[in-house]
Design an enzyme around this catalytic site. Sequence first.
Site, short mmCIF file in Angstrom:
data_model
loop_
_atom_site.label_atom_id
_atom_site.label_comp_id
_atom_site.label_asym_id
_atom_site.label_seq_id
_atom_site.Cartn_x
_atom_site.Cartn_y
_atom_site.Cartn_z
N ASP A 1 0.84 -1.20 0.00
CA ASP A 1 0.00 0.00 0.00
C ASP A 1 0.87 1.25 0.00
O ASP A 1 1.77 1.38 0.83
CB ASP A 1 -0.94 -0.01 1.21
CG ASP A 1 -2.17 0.86 0.99
OD1 ASP A 1 -1.99 2.06 0.71
OD2 ASP A 1 -3.28 0.33 1.10
N SER B 1 -7.02 4.79 -1.17
CA SER B 1 -6.82 3.34 -1.25
C SER B 1 -8.11 2.59 -1.55
O SER B 1 -8.05 1.43 -1.96
CB SER B 1 -6.24 2.81 0.06
OG SER B 1 -4.94 3.31 0.23
N THR C 1 -8.23 -1.77 1.43
CA THR C 1 -7.62 -2.70 0.48
C THR C 1 -8.17 -4.12 0.62
O THR C 1 -8.55 -4.72 -0.39
CB THR C 1 -6.08 -2.65 0.58
OG1 THR C 1 -5.69 -1.27 0.52
CG2 THR C 1 -5.41 -3.41 -0.54
N GLU D 1 -1.69 -7.89 1.62
CA GLU D 1 -1.37 -6.46 1.65
C GLU D 1 -0.38 -6.08 2.75
O GLU D 1 -0.61 -6.39 3.93
CB GLU D 1 -2.65 -5.64 1.88
CG GLU D 1 -2.40 -4.12 1.84
CD GLU D 1 -3.43 -3.28 2.57
OE1 GLU D 1 -4.17 -3.80 3.41
OE2 GLU D 1 -3.45 -2.07 2.31
N HIS E 1 2.44 7.95 5.79
CA HIS E 1 1.53 9.06 6.12
C HIS E 1 2.05 9.86 7.31
O HIS E 1 1.94 11.08 7.34
CB HIS E 1 0.14 8.53 6.47
CG HIS E 1 -0.79 8.40 5.30
ND1 HIS E 1 -1.24 9.48 4.59
CD2 HIS E 1 -1.34 7.31 4.71
CE1 HIS E 1 -2.05 9.07 3.62
NE2 HIS E 1 -2.13 7.75 3.67
N ASP F 1 -1.25 0.51 -4.76
CA ASP F 1 -2.51 1.13 -5.14
C ASP F 1 -2.32 2.62 -5.46
O ASP F 1 -3.13 3.23 -6.12
CB ASP F 1 -3.55 0.92 -4.04
CG ASP F 1 -3.00 1.24 -2.65
OD1 ASP F 1 -1.79 1.51 -2.51
OD2 ASP F 1 -3.80 1.21 -1.70
N HIS F 2 -1.22 3.19 -4.98
CA HIS F 2 -0.91 4.61 -5.18
C HIS F 2 0.44 4.85 -4.55
O HIS F 2 0.99 3.95 -3.92
CB HIS F 2 -1.97 5.51 -4.52
CG HIS F 2 -2.00 5.31 -3.04
ND1 HIS F 2 -1.10 5.91 -2.18
CD2 HIS F 2 -2.78 4.52 -2.26
CE1 HIS F 2 -1.34 5.51 -0.95
NE2 HIS F 2 -2.34 4.66 -0.96
N HIS G 1 -1.43 11.18 -0.28
CA HIS G 1 -1.01 10.43 -1.47
C HIS G 1 -0.57 11.38 -2.58
O HIS G 1 -0.97 12.54 -2.59
CB HIS G 1 -2.16 9.57 -1.99
CG HIS G 1 -2.68 8.61 -0.97
ND1 HIS G 1 -3.81 7.86 -1.15
CD2 HIS G 1 -2.20 8.28 0.25
CE1 HIS G 1 -4.01 7.10 -0.08
NE2 HIS G 1 -3.05 7.35 0.79
#
Length: 661
Positions: A174, A223, A284, A437, A446, A487-488, A610
């Site tokens: 992730d 996400s 996720t 994940e 973050h 995912d990003h 993100h």
Amino acid sequence: MVKFNNIAALTALVASASAQTYQRLGGCPKLGCVLPPDQSEFLPGQLFDLRVEVHAPVNGSEAAHDGKPDEQFKVTIAKGSDAPRDFSTAFGIKDPELEKWNFTWYEDLYAEDAKKPSLVNVASKAYRKLALYEPGTYTVTLEYYSGEKTTATWTVRELVQDKKAKNVVLFIGDGMTTNMITAARLLGHQAINGKYQTKLKLDEFPIIGHQMTHSLDSYITDSANSASALYTGHKSTVNAMGVYVDSSKSPFDDPKVETIVEIFRRVRRGAWGAVSTAMMSDATPAALTGHSRDRYQYGALIDQALNGMTNYSWTSQNGPDVFFGGGADQFVPNSASYQGKDYYAEFAKKNYSISTNKTSLLALGNKEKALGIFCQSHMPVWLDRNVYKDNLKAFKNHPNGSKDPALDLPGLTDMTVKAVEILANRGGDKGFFLMSEAASIDKQMHTLDYDRALGDLLELDQAVRATTDKLKELGILEDTLVLITADHGHGFDVWGSADTKYLSEQQDNRGKRRAVGVYHESGQSQYTKPVDGVNYGTGASFPVNWEPRYAIAAGFGAMPDHREDYKVHKSAPRTPASKIGSEYYAESKDSVNGFLVNGTLPTSEGQGVHSLTDVAVYARGPCQDTFSGTYNNIDIFYKIANCLGLGKSDAGNGEDCPAKN
Ligand SMILES: *[C@@H]1O[C@H](CO)[C@@H](O)[C@H](O)[C@H]1NC(C)=O
Ligand SMILES: *[C@@H]1O[C@H](CO)[C@@H](O)[C@H](O)[C@H]1NC(C)=O
Ligand SMILES: *[C@@H]1O[C@H](CO)[C@@H](O)[C@H](O)[C@H]1NC(C)=O
Ligand SMILES: *[C@@H]1O[C@H](CO)[C@@H](O)[C@H](O)[C@H]1NC(C)=O
Ligand SMILES: *[C@@H]1O[C@H](CO)[C@@H](O)[C@H](O)[C@H]1NC(C)=O
Ligand SMILES: *[C@@H]1O[C@H](CO)[C@@H](O)[C@H](O)[C@H]1NC(C)=O
Ligand SMILES: *[C@@H]1O[C@H](CO)[C@@H](O)[C@H](O)[C@H]1NC(C)=O
């Protein structure tokens, strides 16, 4: 056809120019909305709902039609150049009931500051549980307000029914970017004179591709909708999964699209599983089976994973064969569990074995369906589980819901390898689909906790290595498509080394910054240099020293105010900023000897966010070559579905699956 599309695109551009920060409804620039919108694609036979809406803005810059939405709207569908047919007739369904509601939205920040939302009245219909089986283009037209039209061109992709892979293991790091992978390699692998002596398992993958992560209606994704794109082949909106977002209030009535897990169960009847270091209700893992525009409906999303859709007739994925991760919050009976129910008991009723710690996980047999929930909230990260183990005692996260700490915790590798054993056994000839994940790469990025994020990235790499070894041992490596993607991303990179000793001893901000060594002053990685008396027992491919005097100097494009000393946060995961009144400021107890870095985000954000970057896709196994190049995140779904041969040319006999033990 081409000409027509160009005109439609131009109109859309003009109409949406005033709505950027806020939109009336994503994918709906006009007053008529078709969801799935223009440009949507489908796997042949993939189930979906259609929602159409007619908007009548009462006030604001778009006010029209006296605020009365046209209730006599018409919907048609045409395949290729065939004549359009009434939508319900074409699908042989009863025309749905008309629904009506209203909603408000702010046109921009000025309207929000003035507390003047625009009010919109809506007339709508939802056509549910449909499928298109014939490849080709379709035009769906909504006609309203005597002569206005919203047109959506849909493409049903090629039909591929040939099964090339039996199993799929999809790893999601992730928030993981190439820059983070590069940094993790620097921490975990020794280089001599610029040459790595060992490498990541990811580095051995034969194929690497690049995927674009943009959402349906915003170029930065979250996400939920990025996971949904990977699993359904449909773009969506921030916070949504398995649906297109409509404007009604309910988070559960939005038009759904079928997910890879649902299709795999419907077509192949194999086993499926989800493993995550996050709460299992987190975006996720939840998006594998979840259909909601609101990712925060945690309790309901766990119910959907176990019981599927209960409000609407829909395909059934029959519940996971394996479900391992955190998030006891939604399992212990309490206000955060669905309808206050005990989901350990709900799973047990369906014959799941339940484990709540590493010891019982490792002791599981491979026959039964397995639920493993090891703590409340997200699982503590690799660094706290393996290096700074005393930190675990401060967590109040026991899987039984008490404030005791969860101390017997498995890692991503333990959970994934056990999942593969169970799924290989339960899937047998029908195969299996597993999503695993590494959630806290994202969660720790973050909060600007580079060490914790990179530790979890190295753990992901370890899990990939152990999984391919396990697949080989089981004799199924060559039948299994193994993918690692994200995912990003986050705008993270490393630009040098920092002399943490010199930095902390300088008195002023500007003087401290002299400690950052750039270019030739960055030197070599000190994380792989053995130090007398330091031995964590974490094995090869992890740092031998997490506290070198010369640490990586790293950071982000998007960040709150914070202080930076580049040292590992030994005593707990990092909190870079905290709230004073309604705004975030550098946390006074974080990195006290560091220099102040002023943020680049709104002062209402206490964490990084993100970023735009494309992310990598690593592939190995059947169909690996189809993953090279640059493509959209939704293409991952079509590549996986085609490799499994999941397209259908007709409904066949009975689309739902029998229950399984
Ligand atoms: C919006 O709809 C609700 C319920 O349908 C209704 O009670 C309310 O009066 C409407 N609001 C406005 C401002 O029209
Ligand atoms: C639109 O009408 C609603 C309901 O009367 C009101 O609350 C809102 O402030 C109005 N907005 C504008 C932009 O006039
Ligand atoms: C739909 O399902 C969700 C759970 O999946 C539930 O919470 C919700 O109340 C249901 N809504 C309706 C209108 O039945
Ligand atoms: C659970 O297992 C028992 C015994 O094998 C079986 O009779 C029952 O139908 C199973 N229940 C479910 C929900 O699968
Ligand atoms: C682990 O779980 C098992 C079964 O749920 C339980 O009997 C055992 O006491 C637990 N062990 C620890 C260390 O909590
Ligand atoms: C939860 O587990 C802890 C640790 O084993 C134990 O002390 C506590 O009594 C348990 N609480 C509940 C509510 O079961
Ligand atoms: C820089 O950050 C500090 C600490 O959060 C804050 O007090 C100060 O107002 C910020 N300066 C600017 C220009 O935003």
